[in-house]
Design an enzyme around this catalytic site. Sequence first.
Site: not given
Length: 421
Positions: A160-161, A202, A239, A280, A332, A360-362, A383
Amino acid sequence: KVDRLAALEILDSRGFPTVEVVMEAGGKVARASVPSGKSTGKFEALERRDGDKSRFQGKGVLGATHSVEDEIAGALVGKDLPPQAVLDKLLIDLDGTPNKSRLGANAILGVSMACARLWAAVEGQPLYRSLGGEEANLLPVPCFNVLNGGAHADNPLDWQEFMIVPAGLPSFAEALRAGAETYHKLAAILKEGDLSISVGDEGGFAPDITYPEEALDLLVEAIQGAGYKPGKDIFIALDPAASGFYKKGNYTFAEESMDARGMTSLYKSWLGKYPIISIEDGLAEDDWDGWVHLTRETGAQVQLVGDDIFVSDQARVRQAMTADMANAVLLKPNQIGSLSEIIATARVAQHGGFRCMMSHRSGETQDDFIADLAVALGVGQIKSGAPARGERVAKYNQLLRIERELGAKARFAGPAAFRGK
Ligand code: PGA
Ligand code: ZN
């Protein structure tokens, strides 16, 4: 006295509805809005959605806004503005469910955040100081998600990240500049390689790459190309959001499949090769045994952050401490659903020697609350996606303002924020 409490169904950065709350007291007005995740943990507080397929594909939040304007307003309007802890307890009791499913965590968190802002306004203080006191002067290291995959993009990358972390720069402002310069260098490298620079949820690029190693190599090349030293100025954080590609004991991505031990070996092999400072959700939310193994094997060398596995819940963080798994927690606010509870989770983590990363959230809004909250709690890491797109830079820009306002008192967390005690 609380004069007014209202809620509006607004759009988030993905174009889906979310909740904005407005609260008024003593001639002051405060506004707050709630983000929304996509690769959500199973145990998160419930984001209430209408399910009415004739509106926004069922994702409307009119039920949640009505909770605010009817029941919650009924309990608050005309009364004294309650202290934060009293308000949050009142909201949790009013809801009456373990996961805030009746009123909706999106309704409750919106009111909780708006109340904190209102207190800051009434006190005439900036939010970070109202929440964190005079000692709140630690600026977090930003973790910029510059390559997106998994649930946040439709490229073949299952992870994902991929984040760049300019922890070695002397100030937040310099770290932000280094992050933006590296982001632009990465765009140039992708273009040269005939890869797309279209972006994911993001704000990170989402090129047609498959293997996580390709992403890591691109980051190192971009860091160097921008004139920074990997592992000294700028580090890497991952992540993978491994719950997303975990099934029946196996992690399957890029045509490979391995168990938690295989994943651990893979991470270990990278630690010598890439300047990775944080991983993460390196393993799935259901794989506690795997997490214990991963922590035993790599926990002394690298930060291991629990996101889906902890869902910002202090009880789950306590359990992890007892089980010797992970060494950091992602914070979060909407995973747990009120400000008092996210603060409690941060305190449990910090007292137990776990590090904290504010997140944050996406799906986001321009609300920059988490920037102030990161400084208030002194967590040292945040982040908020790429150093681009309005809803992402809203948080980073607020941190610039806070750093400026604190002047000589401001301290930048630096690489120490990622090291254990
Ligand atoms: P989400 O993803 O906001 O889509 O849940 C963010 C993350 O996994 O950290
Ligand atoms: Zn995550």
